[in-house]
Design an enzyme around this catalytic site. Structure first.
Site, mmCIF file in Angstrom:
data_model
loop_
_atom_site.group_PDB
_atom_site.id
_atom_site.type_symbol
_atom_site.label_atom_id
_atom_site.label_comp_id
_atom_site.label_asym_id
_atom_site.label_seq_id
_atom_site.Cartn_x
_atom_site.Cartn_y
_atom_site.Cartn_z
ATOM 1 N N LYS A 64 -18.409 -28.241 9.371
ATOM 2 C CA LYS A 64 -18.010 -26.886 8.978
ATOM 3 C C LYS A 64 -17.043 -26.291 10.013
ATOM 4 O O LYS A 64 -16.034 -25.683 9.661
ATOM 5 C CB LYS A 64 -19.251 -25.994 8.809
ATOM 6 C CG LYS A 64 -20.080 -26.360 7.582
ATOM 7 C CD LYS A 64 -21.443 -25.669 7.529
ATOM 8 C CE LYS A 64 -22.249 -26.159 6.324
ATOM 9 N NZ LYS A 64 -23.597 -25.589 6.209
ATOM 10 N N GLN A 108 -27.791 -22.117 9.446
ATOM 11 C CA GLN A 108 -27.986 -23.481 8.950
ATOM 12 C C GLN A 108 -29.469 -23.727 8.665
ATOM 13 O O GLN A 108 -30.321 -23.438 9.505
ATOM 14 C CB GLN A 108 -27.431 -24.487 9.988
ATOM 15 C CG GLN A 108 -27.448 -25.928 9.535
ATOM 16 C CD GLN A 108 -26.553 -26.197 8.321
ATOM 17 O OE1 GLN A 108 -25.501 -25.595 8.154
ATOM 18 N NE2 GLN A 108 -26.986 -27.111 7.464
ATOM 19 N N ASP A 131 -23.131 -17.752 2.562
ATOM 20 C CA ASP A 131 -23.951 -18.762 1.892
ATOM 21 C C ASP A 131 -24.494 -18.241 0.568
ATOM 22 O O ASP A 131 -25.015 -19.016 -0.235
ATOM 23 C CB ASP A 131 -25.136 -19.153 2.791
ATOM 24 C CG ASP A 131 -24.971 -20.532 3.393
ATOM 25 O OD1 ASP A 131 -24.283 -21.365 2.780
ATOM 26 O OD2 ASP A 131 -25.549 -20.776 4.470
HETATM 27 N N1 GUN Z 1 -28.724 -26.830 4.591
HETATM 28 C C1 GUN Z 1 -28.451 -27.661 3.569
HETATM 29 N N2 GUN Z 1 -27.486 -27.145 2.781
HETATM 30 C C2 GUN Z 1 -27.156 -25.952 3.317
HETATM 31 C C3 GUN Z 1 -26.216 -24.946 2.946
HETATM 32 O O1 GUN Z 1 -25.495 -25.018 1.950
HETATM 33 N N3 GUN Z 1 -26.162 -23.876 3.769
HETATM 34 C C4 GUN Z 1 -26.952 -23.754 4.854
HETATM 35 N N4 GUN Z 1 -26.842 -22.668 5.594
HETATM 36 N N5 GUN Z 1 -27.828 -24.661 5.219
HETATM 37 C C5 GUN Z 1 -27.926 -25.765 4.454
#
Ligand code: GUN
Length: 294
Positions: A64, A108, A131
């Site tokens: 990311k 996350q 998100d």
């Molecule tokens: N963990 C697995 N997929 C995601 C996601 O799309 N966003 C976040 N913040 N954590 C994750």
């Protein structure tokens, strides 16, 4: 009747839905928008919160951050110890909620089990919730209102758009009912006028559901879950799973066999994964624009 009937000659290969390719195009567009915002004196900023040292989360966060850099978004990773108390994590979020340099906040997941994940996600300012996990944004999504939408299901929708997959009236089966993927995917599909069936761990006869689907979307994290006999001829198959098996990344679908039945199929890696990241960048720019419009 499947959407696409490609199998008259019995030989036709499915079309691979390359998230990698589509994501690159989206990133180009986002990079241009970022340049435009920079000309106006605004640098989009994303804060990523990583609690603990889960290796998969470390990898996702690195990907990311790299993608942010590529398109000119400022990003900062807040690395916090796995033993952090919920209250201390909430304090970090409060600080980011009021920071003028930060337009998007991403926590996350998964968080360590002693932390109240719902309380944490609800603390993120709704206008910085890139998100789309805040209950307010989830509610807007269910009602079909504009807003910030979870990145993975949004990425799947962009793939359907790029490959011109019709959704209206189609029988869609989603396997996996998580808050991150399955539930928002259900809302997006329903809002696109598809008939949606959502399966989960308590579903009695999974195959009975998956076999009926024109579009099968799977995101549970179980390699080999979807076998050829579970897929309708000519179905569109989207694999959201990311699993490591003997050092190799595979999805939830038995790709080599299922591809003999599918008309369109996503590979893993290179399918939905890159789309998730592209949507995070897009959501960050959207958060900036929403702030400007207020
Ligand atoms: N963990 C697995 N997929 C995601 C996601 O799309 N966003 C976040 N913040 N954590 C994750």
């Amino acid at each position: 009747m499947a959407i696409f009937n490609f199998f008259d000659d019995g030989k036709r290969e499915p079309i691979l839905m390359s998230g990698k390719k589509v994501a690159e195009e989206i990133k180009k567009r986002v990079a241009e928008e970022v340049q435009e915002l920079k000309k106006q004196g605004i640098t989009p900023g994303l804060a990523v919160i990583l609690v603990g040292k889960d290796p998969a989360s470390e990898t996702y966060v690195k990907m990311k951050s790299k993608a942010c850099k590529e398109v000119g978004i400022f990003s900062f990773v807040h690395r916090l110890p796995s033993g952090i108390r919920t209250e201390d994590l909430l304090e970090v979020i409060d600080m980011l909620n009021t920071s003028p340099k930060i337009h998007g906040i991403l926590v996350q997941l998964p968080l360590p089990s002693h932390i109240d994940t719902n309380q944490v996600l609800e603390r993120v300012a709704i206008e910085k919730d890139v998100d789309g996990f805040h209950p307010y944004n989830m509610g807007r999504l269910v009602e079909g209102l504009d807003g910030l939408v979870p990145c993975t299901p949004l990425g799947v929708m962009e793939l359907f758009k790029a490959y011109k997959i019709p959704l209206e009236g189609q029988d869609v089966c989603i396997v996996g009912a998580s808050n991150i993927v399955g539930k928002p995917m259900w809302a997006l599909m329903l809002n696109s006028n598809a008939t949606v069936d959502i399966c989960h761990i308590y579903t009695r006869d999974l195959k009975e559901h998956t076999r009926r689907a024109d579009i099968l979307i799977v995101g549970v994290g179980k390699p080999g879950l979807i076998t050829e006999d579970m897929v309708k001829d000519g179905a569109v198959v989207v694999d959201i799973g990311i699993n490591r098996v003997n050092g190799k990344i595979v999805g939830d679908v038995d790709f080599d066999r299922v591809k003999r039945r599918a008309s369109y199929i996503t590979p893993v890696p290179g399918g939905v994964g890159p789309m998730t990241i592209a949507m995070l960048l897009q959501n960050t720019v959207k958060a900036v624009k929403m702030k400007k419009a207020r």
